[in-house]
Design a protein around this motif. Structure first.
Motif, PDB file in Angstrom:
ATOM      1  N   GLU A 138      -7.000  20.925  -7.098  1.00 48.74           N
ATOM      2  CA  GLU A 138      -6.107  21.023  -5.806  1.00 48.74           C
ATOM      3  C   GLU A 138      -6.147  19.646  -4.961  1.00 48.74           C
ATOM      4  OE1 GLU A 138      -5.173  23.891  -4.933  1.00 48.74           O
ATOM      5  OE2 GLU A 138      -5.778  25.137  -6.458  1.00 48.74           O
ATOM      6  N   VAL A 139      -5.083  19.250  -4.581  1.00 43.64           N
ATOM      7  CA  VAL A 139      -4.617  18.012  -4.196  1.00 43.64           C
ATOM      8  C   VAL A 139      -4.689  18.093  -2.574  1.00 43.64           C
ATOM      9  CG1 VAL A 139      -3.226  15.928  -3.792  1.00 43.64           C
ATOM     10  CG2 VAL A 139      -3.231  17.091  -5.982  1.00 43.64           C
ATOM     11  N   SER A 140      -5.328  17.319  -1.918  1.00 42.24           N
ATOM     12  CA  SER A 140      -5.257  17.204  -0.369  1.00 42.24           C
ATOM     13  C   SER A 140      -5.199  15.621   0.067  1.00 42.24           C
ATOM     14  CB  SER A 140      -6.511  17.953   0.475  1.00 42.24           C
ATOM     15  OG  SER A 140      -7.615  17.101   0.075  1.00 42.24           O
ATOM     16  N   VAL A 141      -4.679  15.532   1.403  1.00 41.27           N
ATOM     17  CA  VAL A 141      -4.548  14.166   1.600  1.00 41.27           C
ATOM     18  C   VAL A 141      -5.005  14.112   3.210  1.00 41.27           C
ATOM     19  CG1 VAL A 141      -2.930  12.431   2.283  1.00 41.27           C
ATOM     20  CG2 VAL A 141      -2.526  13.889   0.480  1.00 41.27           C
ATOM     21  N   ALA A 147       0.850  -1.316  -0.027  1.00 41.10           N
ATOM     22  CA  ALA A 147       0.073  -0.015   0.025  1.00 41.10           C
ATOM     23  C   ALA A 147       0.847   1.297  -0.099  1.00 41.10           C
ATOM     24  CB  ALA A 147      -0.822   0.032   1.229  1.00 41.10           C
ATOM     25  N   GLU A 148       1.902   1.182   0.752  1.00 40.85           N
ATOM     26  CA  GLU A 148       2.727   2.469   0.757  1.00 40.85           C
ATOM     27  C   GLU A 148       3.211   2.746  -0.577  1.00 40.85           C
ATOM     28  OE1 GLU A 148       4.179   5.972   2.165  1.00 40.85           O
ATOM     29  OE2 GLU A 148       2.873   4.689   3.144  1.00 40.85           O
ATOM     30  N   ARG A 149       3.911   1.711  -1.152  1.00 40.05           N
ATOM     31  CA  ARG A 149       4.313   2.057  -2.605  1.00 40.05           C
ATOM     32  C   ARG A 149       3.148   2.666  -3.419  1.00 40.05           C
ATOM     33  NH1 ARG A 149       6.691  -2.764  -5.759  1.00 40.05           N
ATOM     34  NH2 ARG A 149       7.689  -3.090  -3.903  1.00 40.05           N
ATOM     35  N   VAL A 150       2.069   2.094  -3.316  1.00 41.80           N
ATOM     36  CA  VAL A 150       0.954   2.595  -4.468  1.00 41.80           C
ATOM     37  C   VAL A 150       0.606   3.789  -3.967  1.00 41.80           C
ATOM     38  CG1 VAL A 150      -1.390   2.115  -4.945  1.00 41.80           C
ATOM     39  CG2 VAL A 150       0.155   0.174  -4.563  1.00 41.80           C
ATOM     40  N   ARG A 151       0.454   4.176  -2.865  1.00 37.34           N
ATOM     41  CA  ARG A 151      -0.005   5.604  -2.164  1.00 37.34           C
ATOM     42  C   ARG A 151       1.099   6.575  -2.799  1.00 37.34           C
ATOM     43  NH1 ARG A 151      -0.403   3.658   3.216  1.00 37.34           N
ATOM     44  NH2 ARG A 151      -2.240   2.340   3.300  1.00 37.34           N
ATOM     45  N   ARG A 176      -5.890   8.220   1.810  1.00 36.44           N
ATOM     46  CA  ARG A 176      -6.747   8.979   0.960  1.00 36.44           C
ATOM     47  C   ARG A 176      -5.915  10.119   0.405  1.00 36.44           C
ATOM     48  NH1 ARG A 176     -11.053   8.924   4.433  1.00 36.44           N
ATOM     49  NH2 ARG A 176     -10.961   6.804   4.004  1.00 36.44           N
ATOM     50  N   ILE A 177      -6.326  10.264  -0.928  1.00 33.98           N
ATOM     51  CA  ILE A 177      -5.825  11.420  -1.816  1.00 33.98           C
ATOM     52  C   ILE A 177      -7.012  11.889  -2.552  1.00 33.98           C
ATOM     53  CG2 ILE A 177      -4.466  12.216  -3.744  1.00 33.98           C
ATOM     54  CD1 ILE A 177      -2.698   9.859  -3.168  1.00 33.98           C
ATOM     55  N   VAL A 178      -7.243  13.224  -2.252  1.00 36.38           N
ATOM     56  CA  VAL A 178      -8.369  13.887  -2.859  1.00 36.38           C
ATOM     57  C   VAL A 178      -8.165  14.848  -3.762  1.00 36.38           C
ATOM     58  CG1 VAL A 178     -10.606  14.968  -2.310  1.00 36.38           C
ATOM     59  CG2 VAL A 178      -9.803  13.309  -0.527  1.00 36.38           C
ATOM     60  N   GLU A 179      -8.680  15.033  -4.762  1.00 38.55           N
ATOM     61  CA  GLU A 179      -8.489  15.836  -5.931  1.00 38.55           C
ATOM     62  C   GLU A 179      -9.683  16.704  -6.180  1.00 38.55           C
ATOM     63  OE1 GLU A 179      -5.292  12.805  -8.231  1.00 38.55           O
ATOM     64  OE2 GLU A 179      -7.606  13.150  -8.927  1.00 38.55           O
ATOM     65  N   ARG A 180      -9.796  18.069  -6.135  1.00 38.75           N
ATOM     66  CA  ARG A 180     -11.066  19.030  -6.131  1.00 38.75           C
ATOM     67  C   ARG A 180     -10.687  19.743  -7.209  1.00 38.75           C
ATOM     68  NH1 ARG A 180     -14.278  18.424  -1.791  1.00 38.75           N
ATOM     69  NH2 ARG A 180     -13.417  17.490   0.127  1.00 38.75           N
ATOM     70  N   ASP A 181     -11.474  19.709  -8.368  1.00 37.88           N
ATOM     71  CA  ASP A 181     -11.257  20.596  -9.400  1.00 37.88           C
ATOM     72  C   ASP A 181     -11.945  22.017  -9.035  1.00 37.88           C
ATOM     73  OD1 ASP A 181     -11.233  21.674 -11.959  1.00 37.88           O
ATOM     74  OD2 ASP A 181     -12.979  20.580 -12.524  1.00 37.88           O
ATOM     75  N   ALA A 182     -11.079  22.930  -9.258  1.00 39.77           N
ATOM     76  CA  ALA A 182     -11.419  24.217  -8.856  1.00 39.77           C
ATOM     77  C   ALA A 182     -12.499  24.949  -9.987  1.00 39.77           C
ATOM     78  CB  ALA A 182     -10.291  25.205  -8.852  1.00 39.77           C
ATOM     79  N   ASN A 183     -12.477  24.425 -11.202  1.00 38.20           N
ATOM     80  CA  ASN A 183     -13.359  24.666 -12.171  1.00 38.20           C
ATOM     81  C   ASN A 183     -14.751  24.202 -12.293  1.00 38.20           C
ATOM     82  OD1 ASN A 183     -10.986  26.239 -13.066  1.00 38.20           O
ATOM     83  ND2 ASN A 183     -10.392  24.682 -14.592  1.00 38.20           N
ATOM     84  N   SER A 184     -14.982  23.067 -11.210  1.00 35.26           N
ATOM     85  CA  SER A 184     -16.299  22.621 -11.078  1.00 35.26           C
ATOM     86  C   SER A 184     -16.630  21.998  -9.917  1.00 35.26           C
ATOM     87  CB  SER A 184     -16.516  21.477 -12.345  1.00 35.26           C
ATOM     88  OG  SER A 184     -15.632  20.377 -12.145  1.00 35.26           O
ATOM     89  N   GLY A 191       1.911  15.117  -3.282  1.00 38.84           N
ATOM     90  CA  GLY A 191       1.013  14.864  -2.372  1.00 38.84           C
ATOM     91  C   GLY A 191       0.258  16.174  -1.942  1.00 38.84           C
ATOM     92  N   ALA A 192      -0.181  16.485  -1.003  1.00 34.51           N
ATOM     93  CA  ALA A 192      -1.047  17.652  -0.365  1.00 34.51           C
ATOM     94  C   ALA A 192      -0.198  18.750  -0.921  1.00 34.51           C
ATOM     95  CB  ALA A 192      -1.098  17.557   0.915  1.00 34.51           C
ATOM     96  N   GLY A 193      -1.103  19.913  -1.078  1.00 34.09           N
ATOM     97  CA  GLY A 193      -0.745  21.058  -1.375  1.00 34.09           C
ATOM     98  C   GLY A 193      -0.422  21.320  -3.197  1.00 34.09           C
ATOM     99  N   SER A 194      -0.274  20.012  -3.653  1.00 30.63           N
ATOM    100  CA  SER A 194      -0.105  20.050  -5.188  1.00 30.63           C
ATOM    101  C   SER A 194      -1.290  20.820  -6.058  1.00 30.63           C
ATOM    102  CB  SER A 194       0.082  18.699  -5.709  1.00 30.63           C
ATOM    103  OG  SER A 194       1.364  17.947  -5.186  1.00 30.63           O
ATOM    104  N   ARG A 195      -1.034  21.551  -7.194  1.00 34.36           N
ATOM    105  CA  ARG A 195      -1.956  22.005  -7.901  1.00 34.36           C
ATOM    106  C   ARG A 195      -1.648  21.428  -9.366  1.00 34.36           C
ATOM    107  NH1 ARG A 195      -1.836  27.268  -6.818  1.00 34.36           N
ATOM    108  NH2 ARG A 195      -0.575  27.834  -8.372  1.00 34.36           N
ATOM    109  N   VAL A 196      -2.576  20.948 -10.075  1.00 34.11           N
ATOM    110  CA  VAL A 196      -2.134  20.143 -11.280  1.00 34.11           C
ATOM    111  C   VAL A 196      -3.361  20.653 -12.448  1.00 34.11           C
ATOM    112  CG1 VAL A 196      -1.739  18.147 -12.349  1.00 34.11           C
ATOM    113  CG2 VAL A 196      -1.299  18.188 -10.149  1.00 34.11           C
ATOM    114  N   HIS A 197      -2.863  20.753 -13.579  1.00 28.52           N
ATOM    115  CA  HIS A 197      -3.952  21.118 -14.498  1.00 28.52           C
ATOM    116  C   HIS A 197      -3.908  19.955 -15.616  1.00 28.52           C
ATOM    117  CE1 HIS A 197      -5.146  22.686 -18.568  1.00 28.52           C
ATOM    118  NE2 HIS A 197      -5.957  23.188 -17.759  1.00 28.52           N
TER     119      HIS A 197
END
Length: 147
Positions: free
Chosen positions: A71-74, A16-20, A79-87, A49-55
């Motif tokens: 916007e990425v949070s952990v 799991a650690e390698r996958v995360r 768990r890794i959560v990706e929230r789209d700032a545009n939707s 990880g957390a704090g990343s911003r990817v387009h």
């Protein structure tokens, strides 16, 4: 507006650690596991990880392209959560151990769907299409964590 949800899951022969770690690496691993549905990929901040911003642009169908600024949070270790700032789109990756050398990776994407007849078709067909895209990314992830 009704919430629309797409899910996919896969058991992977890797700890799991390698996958995360692989999933959280938006600089080197993520671009290599994305399918042809993703384009214009670039890291705008962070990259791990957390704090990343990817387009990226996500071409779900021939005519449906979403321009996403994620916007990425952990919020938890698994768990890794990706929230789209545009939707309203939110994608949650969950990695749980399944023994010492196996992991179960789940990905769930939700968003507020359209209303009316368009919303009916979106709720009916979009989850299956996005599930196929997620399945492709999970398949590519298997190769990335085995190398």
């Amino acid at each position: 507006m009704a919430q629309v949800t797409a899910r996919a899951q896969r058991t992977i022969e890797a700890p799991a650690e390698r996958v995360r770690t692989a999933l959280a690496d938006y600089r080197t691993v993520r671009p290599t596991i994305l399918t042809e549905h993703y384009g214009d990929y670039r890291v705008e901040a962070g990259g791990i990880g957390a704090g990343s911003r990817v387009h990226w642009t996500l071409q779900a169908t021939k005519n449906r392209v979403r321009d996403q600024l994620v916007e990425v949070s952990v919020p938890a270790e698994d768990r890794i959560v990706e929230r789209d700032a545009n939707s309203s789109m939110v994608t949650t990756w969950t990695v749980t151990p399944a023994g010492a050398d196996r992991s179960v990776v789940s990905v769930e994407t939700t968003w507020n769907g359209a209303s009316g007849i368009g919303g009916f078709f979106e709720r009916t067909f979009a989850p299956k299409g996005l599930q196929r895209i997620h399945d492709g990314v999970l398949s590519n992830l298997v190769g990335a964590v085995r190398e």
